[in-house]
Design an enzyme around this catalytic site. Structure first.
Site, PDB file in Angstrom:
ATOM      1  N   ARG A 166     -34.148 -18.502 -51.917  1.00 42.70           N
ATOM      2  CA  ARG A 166     -34.073 -19.888 -51.102  1.00 42.70           C
ATOM      3  C   ARG A 166     -32.619 -20.136 -50.962  1.00 42.70           C
ATOM      4  O   ARG A 166     -32.030 -21.252 -50.992  1.00 42.70           O
ATOM      5  CB  ARG A 166     -34.311 -20.826 -52.420  1.00 42.70           C
ATOM      6  N   SER A 240     -40.973 -28.368 -54.333  1.00 38.57           N
ATOM      7  CA  SER A 240     -40.193 -28.039 -55.444  1.00 38.57           C
ATOM      8  C   SER A 240     -39.067 -28.790 -55.486  1.00 38.57           C
ATOM      9  O   SER A 240     -38.256 -28.646 -54.295  1.00 38.57           O
ATOM     10  CB  SER A 240     -39.863 -26.760 -55.517  1.00 38.57           C
ATOM     11  N   GLU A 336     -33.424 -28.335 -55.242  1.00 39.57           N
ATOM     12  CA  GLU A 336     -33.677 -27.455 -53.948  1.00 39.57           C
ATOM     13  C   GLU A 336     -33.553 -28.389 -52.674  1.00 39.57           C
ATOM     14  O   GLU A 336     -32.929 -27.951 -51.576  1.00 39.57           O
ATOM     15  CB  GLU A 336     -35.088 -27.185 -54.081  1.00 39.57           C
TER      16      GLU A 336
END
Ligand SMILES: Cc1cc2nc3c(=O)[nH]c(=O)nc-3n(C[C@H](O)[C@H](O)[C@H](O)COP(=O)(O)OP(=O)(O)OC[C@H]3O[C@@H](n4cnc5c(N)ncnc54)[C@H](O)[C@@H]3O)c2cc1C
Length: 341
Positions: A166, A240, A336
């Site tokens: 990520r 998320s 995130e």
């Protein structure tokens, strides 16, 4: 000539549906418009932020003195041919799942495991989107950007994008510097293996299919994902909310000793990844509500906006969850979604 509108609601530009007013908002439909936007930013003396569909982005409350540029460059074309593969280039503003659908209809494999991820093609390299053991970096050949330091369009090869879990150069040192205009993917002409994840294996076992087609794999992944994820159209969320923390192997061993059900995944000899959703659930937050924000009851990794929440509500919920996880496990949770505050 690129036109900007004033005082646009931030909540209309992100799937979490929080946020105050954006001072200026404009849409980039062709590459040449970017230079106009930079001129405007210099004259207005306000920072410029490129966005896609706002599915990994949160806006702060009140007046945000920024210029938000929605990247809306469309188009998908074949830009290279190999014996076993085709290179497909898509504009930053193409919807990600439409690109996946396009490649599957063309009989090309490589993106099927990333079916049904919300957002735009232009954002896919930013956090190196991933699911079911596959990530955008596996197929990206290069990313075309506008480099704000010298005003030139450039092609950044995959090896220079510094992709990680990520993560990429576009989230770190290239943040604010590069505006992504298109992305090129190398896709295979051969059928893919079934992603080796229990949900997917079970899906095909129940159907008695041992060699599903590309389209059937896409359908399975789409069905499984939406059975677990809240649809932002009806329950606003940003997917998320926390990254799965990467910690040293000793911390992983300690947690596994204390909690044998802990979801700890080895990365290499010295590091492990721990499921953030498990940490949050174990800290007692799954399904819990903080006023207008809740921890999703089917997946503790997702925070949802029950309606009318603002950024301050989110900050309070996030703070409480992070503090509890820190207290219980000694682990820092990292958010995130990007934040414009
Ligand atoms: C229900 C749900 C499920 C999700 N599931 C997953 C998943 O399985 N895996 C996963 O990885 N993610 C997932 N996400 C997160 C999200 O879908 C991805 O991060 C997606 O790539 C965001 O795309 P976007 O166009 O909405 O980007 P935005 O939210 O608009 O922007 C995200 C970031 O990228 C930057 N950015 C966007 N476009 C550009 C551009 N052209 N140039 C430069 N910078 C740019 C923005 O400034 C911002 O920092 C999920 C989100 C939701 C709501």
């Amino acid at each position: 000539m690129l036109l900007f509108s004033g005082y646009t609601e931030g909540r209309d530009l992100c799937t979490f549906r929080t946020g105050g007013q954006i001072r200026y908002f404009g849409e980039i439909r062709k590459k040449e418009d970017i230079k106009d936007a930079l001129d405007f930013s210099e004259t207005a003396k306000l920072p410029l932020i490129a966005i896609g569909e706002g599915s990994n982005l949160i806006f702060g409350d009140g007046l945000l003195n920024v210029i938000v540029l929605k990247m809306n460059i469309k188009g998908i074309e074949t830009t290279g041919k190999g014996t076993d593969s085709l290179d497909i280039t898509a504009g930053a503003g193409v919807n990600w799942d439409s690109l996946v659908e396009y490649t599957i209809k063309a009989g090309l494999s490589g993106l099927e495991a990333l079916s049904a991820i919300p957002g735009s093609v232009g954002a896919s390299p930013v956090q190196n989107i991933g699911a079911y053991g596959c990530e955008a970096a596996d197929t990206i050949v290069s990313v075309e950007v506008f480099d704000r330091t010298d005003g030139m369009f450039k092609i950044i090869p995959c090896a220079e994008c510094r992709f990680g879990y990520r993560d990429s150069i576009f989230k770190k040192e290239g943040k604010g510097r590069y505006i992504i205009t298109s992305v090129t993917f190398r896709l295979s002409k051969y059928p893919p293996p079934i992603p080796q994840y229990p949900d997917i294996i079970d899906f095909f076992r129940v159907k008695g299919q041992s060699a599903p087609s590309l389209g059937e794999i896409r359908e399975a992944i789409t069905t499984i994902r939406w059975s677990k994820l809240p649809d932002p159209a009806t329950l606003p969320n940003a997917g998320s909310f926390f990254k799965n923390p990467v910690v040293d192997a000793e911390t992983g061993r300690r947690i596994k000793m204390e909690y044998p059900d802990a979801r700890v995944f080895p990365l290499d000899e010295s590091r492990v990844k721990i499921a953030a959703g498990w940490l949050i659930e174990k800290a007692g937050y799954k399904g819990l509500s903080f006023g207008k924000i809740s921890v999703y009851d089917k997946n503790a990794l997702i925070l949802v906006n029950n309606g009318g929440a603002n950024h301050a509500d989110l900050t309070a919920a996030r703070g409480s969850i992070s503090e509890s996880v820190m207290e219980k496990f000694g682990i820092i949770l990292e958010q995130e979604p990007d934040e414009v505050i």
